[in-house]
Design an enzyme around this catalytic site. Structure first.
Site, PDB file in Angstrom:
ATOM      1  CD  GLU A 149      -2.954   5.539   6.752  1.00 14.48           C
ATOM      2  OE1 GLU A 149      -2.980   5.582   5.510  1.00 14.48           O
ATOM      3  OE2 GLU A 149      -1.997   5.039   7.396  1.00 14.48           O
ATOM      4  N   GLY A 166       5.113   1.348   4.652  1.00  6.77           N
ATOM      5  CA  GLY A 166       6.441   1.941   4.455  1.00  6.77           C
ATOM      6  C   GLY A 166       7.434   1.026   3.754  1.00  6.77           C
ATOM      7  CE  LYS A 217      -0.218   3.254   4.798  1.00  3.90           C
ATOM      8  NZ  LYS A 217      -0.101   3.373   6.251  1.00  3.90           N
ATOM      9  CG  ASN A 257      -1.730   1.229   1.403  1.00  2.00           C
ATOM     10  OD1 ASN A 257      -1.789   2.055   0.484  1.00  2.00           O
ATOM     11  ND2 ASN A 257      -2.382   1.384   2.555  1.00  2.00           N
ATOM     12  N   GLY A 281       2.696   2.484  10.932  1.00  2.00           N
ATOM     13  CA  GLY A 281       3.662   3.571  10.808  1.00  2.00           C
ATOM     14  C   GLY A 281       4.347   3.949  12.109  1.00  2.00           C
ATOM     15  CG  HIS A 330      -5.745   2.003   5.290  1.00  4.63           C
ATOM     16  ND1 HIS A 330      -5.306   2.924   6.221  1.00  4.63           N
ATOM     17  CD2 HIS A 330      -4.742   1.108   5.132  1.00  4.63           C
ATOM     18  CE1 HIS A 330      -4.074   2.580   6.606  1.00  4.63           C
ATOM     19  NE2 HIS A 330      -3.721   1.482   5.957  1.00  4.63           N
ATOM     20  CB  SER A 343       5.371  -1.529  12.128  1.00  2.73           C
ATOM     21  OG  SER A 343       4.985  -0.184  12.338  1.00  2.73           O
ATOM     22  CD  GLU A 381      -3.313  -2.279   7.389  1.00  2.00           C
ATOM     23  OE1 GLU A 381      -2.229  -2.521   6.865  1.00  2.00           O
ATOM     24  OE2 GLU A 381      -3.934  -1.220   7.212  1.00  2.00           O
TER      25      GLU A 381
HETATM   26  P1  13P Z   1       3.200   0.575   7.737  1.00  2.00           P
HETATM   27  O1  13P Z   1       3.691  -0.728   7.160  1.00  2.00           O
HETATM   28  O2  13P Z   1       3.915   1.754   7.195  1.00  2.00           O
HETATM   29  O3  13P Z   1       3.103   0.532   9.223  1.00  2.00           O
HETATM   30  O4  13P Z   1       1.683   0.748   7.201  1.00  2.00           O
HETATM   31  C1  13P Z   1       0.804  -0.311   7.313  1.00  2.00           C
HETATM   32  C2  13P Z   1      -0.413   0.015   6.543  1.00  2.00           C
HETATM   33  O5  13P Z   1      -1.180   0.879   6.900  1.00  2.00           O
HETATM   34  C3  13P Z   1      -0.647  -0.756   5.300  1.00  2.00           C
HETATM   35  O6  13P Z   1      -1.927  -0.529   4.813  1.00  2.00           O
END
Ligand code: 13P
Length: 254
Positions: free
Chosen positions: A100, A238, A14, A12, A176, A98, A216, A170
């Site tokens: 977010e 990430g 983002k 992802n 993150g 998601h 993460s 998640e």
């Molecule tokens: P990170 O791997 O950056 O923690 O993000 C996870 C995520 O939100 C994948 O959708």
């Protein structure tokens, strides 16, 4: 690794990567991942890069996904993207709900379930995200939150559609932050989600649905997470933005 379900690992991206940066990343992934057959590999670039990336991944083992879509078809919905538009770029997957988007766009379980139905109507496989916040975990509400989100976000799907749906667990506190859930925490949540799927659908459906872990993840923790019986892949943030770390993550998972 001998898993009951084929692993699915999705990146992802983002709100990252210009078109040029996206193409550079894809070039690296194609070379490194060309021989991987054990894992379904998916990348989810921003909408603006889908056109170019879709051309770049033709004839590769990398599948394309989007990060969101509208619950509506074509029409007067300014700023929205319809499932049919994603199909034009050969998208096969779409991330929905998601955390977010749940947080910043106030997406509800009801809206996410409408989007999941719209995705299937367009032959897109939804990756439906669920997960508790830190306050919810600390308040011993994890199971209650997961139960509500799973039930609400997957409402209205048929058994056939559910089998073609991916669930991503998640935990919000792990996204993150560099704080991964322990393997025991991940396995426990995944097993709980699968149990919910038995109740909502049936045992056979629950056995076939792939549940990804996200939050993460990095090359160093890939193997121990994927070894958990109910962890069937990962949704990588990430670590998917860099060809080397995404490729090593995938290779360490198998
Ligand atoms: P990170 O791997 O950056 O923690 O993000 C996870 C995520 O939100 C994948 O959708």
């Amino acid at each position: 690794m001998n898993k009951q379900r084929k692993l699915i690992i999705a990146g992802n991206w983002k709100m990252n990567k210009t078109v040029a940066e996206s193409l550079a990343l894809v070039r690296g992934l194609k070379i490194e991942l060309a021989n991987i057959k054990e894992v379904d590999i998916v990348i989810c670039p921003p909408f603006t890069a889908l056109s170019e990336v879709s051309k770049a991944v033709i004839d590769s083992n990398i599948r394309l996904g989007a990060q969101n879509m509208s619950e509506n078809g074509y029409g007067a919905f300014t700023g929205e993207i319809a499932g049919g538009m994603l199909k034009e770029f050969s998208c096969r997957y779409v991330i929905l709900g998601h955390s977010e988007r749940r947080q910043f766009q106030k997406e509800s379980d009801e809206l996410i379930s409408k989007k999941a139905q719209a995705a299937h109507a367009n032959s897109l496989k939804p990756i439906v995200c669920v997960g508790e916040t830190l306050a919810e975990r600390e308040g011993n509400k994890t199971e209650q939150v997961l139960e509500t989100q799973v039930k609400g976000s997957l409402a209205g799907l048929t058994k056939e559609q559910m089998v073609e749906t991916v669930v991503a667990y998640e935990p919000v506190w792990a996204i993150g932050t560099g704080k991964t859930a322990t393997t025991a925490q991940a396995q426990e949540a995944h097993a709980f989600i699968r149990k919910q799927l038995v109740g909502l659908f049936d045992e056979n459906v629950a056995k076939r649905v792939r549940i990804q872990y996200g939050g993460s993840v990095k090359p160093a923790n890939a193997r121990e997470l994927m070894e958990q019986p109910d962890v069937d892949g990962a949704l990588v943030g990430g670590a998917s933005l860099d060809a080397r770390s995404f490729c090593v993550f995938i290779k360490n998972s198998i």
